[in-house]
Write a protein that holds these residues in place. Structure first.
Motif, PDB file in Angstrom:
ATOM      1  N   HIS A  52       0.790   3.209 -10.858  1.00 23.80           N
ATOM      2  CA  HIS A  52       0.479   2.059  -9.982  1.00 23.80           C
ATOM      3  C   HIS A  52      -1.014   2.132  -9.677  1.00 23.80           C
ATOM      4  O   HIS A  52      -1.479   3.081  -9.040  1.00 23.80           O
ATOM      5  N   HIS A  54      -4.815   0.954  -8.417  1.00 26.26           N
ATOM      6  CA  HIS A  54      -5.872   0.253  -7.673  1.00 26.26           C
ATOM      7  C   HIS A  54      -7.179   0.762  -8.260  1.00 26.26           C
ATOM      8  O   HIS A  54      -7.303   1.956  -8.529  1.00 26.26           O
ATOM      9  N   SER A  87      -1.820  -3.202  -8.987  1.00 26.72           N
ATOM     10  CA  SER A  87      -1.547  -3.661  -7.627  1.00 26.72           C
ATOM     11  C   SER A  87      -2.038  -5.086  -7.452  1.00 26.72           C
ATOM     12  O   SER A  87      -3.178  -5.404  -7.801  1.00 26.72           O
ATOM     13  N   GLU A 233      -2.441   7.700  -3.107  1.00 21.24           N
ATOM     14  CA  GLU A 233      -2.454   6.446  -2.339  1.00 21.24           C
ATOM     15  C   GLU A 233      -1.660   6.630  -1.054  1.00 21.24           C
ATOM     16  O   GLU A 233      -1.993   6.042  -0.023  1.00 21.24           O
TER      17      GLU A 233
HETATM   18 ZN    ZN Z   1      -0.752   0.016  -3.875  1.00 24.88          ZN
END
Ligand code: ZN
Ligand code: KMH
Length: 290
Positions: A52, A54, A87, A233
């Motif tokens: 995931h 960013h 994201s 995260e």
């Molecule tokens: Zn996120």
């Protein structure tokens, strides 16, 4: 919808960077493209099946710059076989129109948060018209959404999307319970069970607990038949007084828990099959026109 047998294997998602932590505060946080790829390779080796993502700009600040997103997707596809999820939540400061553009980077999957939530001292905005537009965008662009559920009301928001616009691309509903955000549902076994009971039949789901709720949420998720999300995260402390040194140690611990639960880490092929992602591994992403 295809039934998912989550009694046999555990999908481990790694969320390596996020948008909230500053590199100066946490030097181990991967913020450059090189650091992202390096941590992704190590996490895949440790058992992760989905990343995931960013991204950050040249000053390590969160960005949704389309060229950087495409560069990240391309680099992760070249270096790993993990499902690449971008994201669309970004940071609490990103405008909604920038968040909608994320799909132009052609990820395998994207996050889709199912409602607005207080987020510490900030507000993470996800009004219904934005959710609805983003969801229809995922269907048109053949990107598998992961429904991010920060609160019980978000489960209802996801049902509303499914009832109004039909099944996601690929047909598999996949959700992630994001627990322990100040403003969202608490990271407890009780809250997890309440949310899981409200999920659609046949869906697959993972759970993550922010900060010190990470371990209890992982243990509750495994015992309730769910998958796991871990990463910097969400968690920056490995144990009391001991900072995380890299994402791979969080993945390795999740993999160990999954093996103890007799549901070992799912392969990346298994993750692709379970989530029914479109195979884009041969797609060459063009440079963004300037
Ligand atoms: Zn996120
Ligand atoms: N950074 C948060 C404001 C997502 O990735 O979709 C939102 C978030 C959720 O991290």
């Amino acid at each position: 919808m295809r039934p998912v047998d989550s009694r046999t294997e555990t999908l481990i998602t790694v969320a390596p960077t996020g948008a909230e932590t500053a590199k100066v505060d946490v030097p181990a946080l991967p913020v450059t493209l090189g650091e992202l790829v390096e941590t992704a390779v190590a996490c895949e080796a440790a058992g992760a099946g989905l990343v995931h993502v960013h991204i950050r700009d040249a000053d390590a600040r969160p960005t949704l710059d389309l060229q950087r997103l495409r560069d990240a997707v391309t680099a992760l596809r070249e270096a790993t076989t993990m499902v690449v999820q971008l994201s669309t939540g970004g940071s609490v400061h990103d405008p909604l129109e920038h968040r909608l553009r994320v799909l132009d980077a052609e990820p395998d999957s994207c996050s889709l948060t199912c409602g607005t939530v207080n987020f510490g001292d900030d507000v993470f905005l996800n009004p219904w018209p934005f959710m609805a537009e983003l969801y229809q965008h995922t269907q048109a662009r053949e990107v598998v959404p992961e429904f991010e559920l920060f609160d019980l009301g978000h489960v209802a928001g996801m049902h509303r999307l499914l009832d109004t616009y039909g099944a996601p691309y690929g047909g598999q509903v996949h959700c992630d319970l994001v627990m322990g955000v100040p403003g969202g549902m608490p990271g407890t076994a009780e809250a997890l069970v309440a949310a899981v009971q409200a999920l659609p039949a046949g869906c697959s789901w993972s759970a993550t607990g922010i900060g010190r709720t990470g371990l209890p949420v992982s243990l509750a998720a495994l015992s309730a038949g769910g998958h796991l999300r871990v990463g910097m995260e969400d968690t920056l402390t490995f144990a009391r007084g001991r900072p995380v040194t890299g994402n791979e140690e969080l993945v390795a611990r999740a993999a160990e828990l999954a093996r103890l639960a007799q549901r070992p880490p799912m392969s990346t092929d298994g993750a692709r099959a379970m989530l029914a992602v479109k195979d884009r591994r041969q797609v060459k992403l063009p440079r963004v026109a300037t």
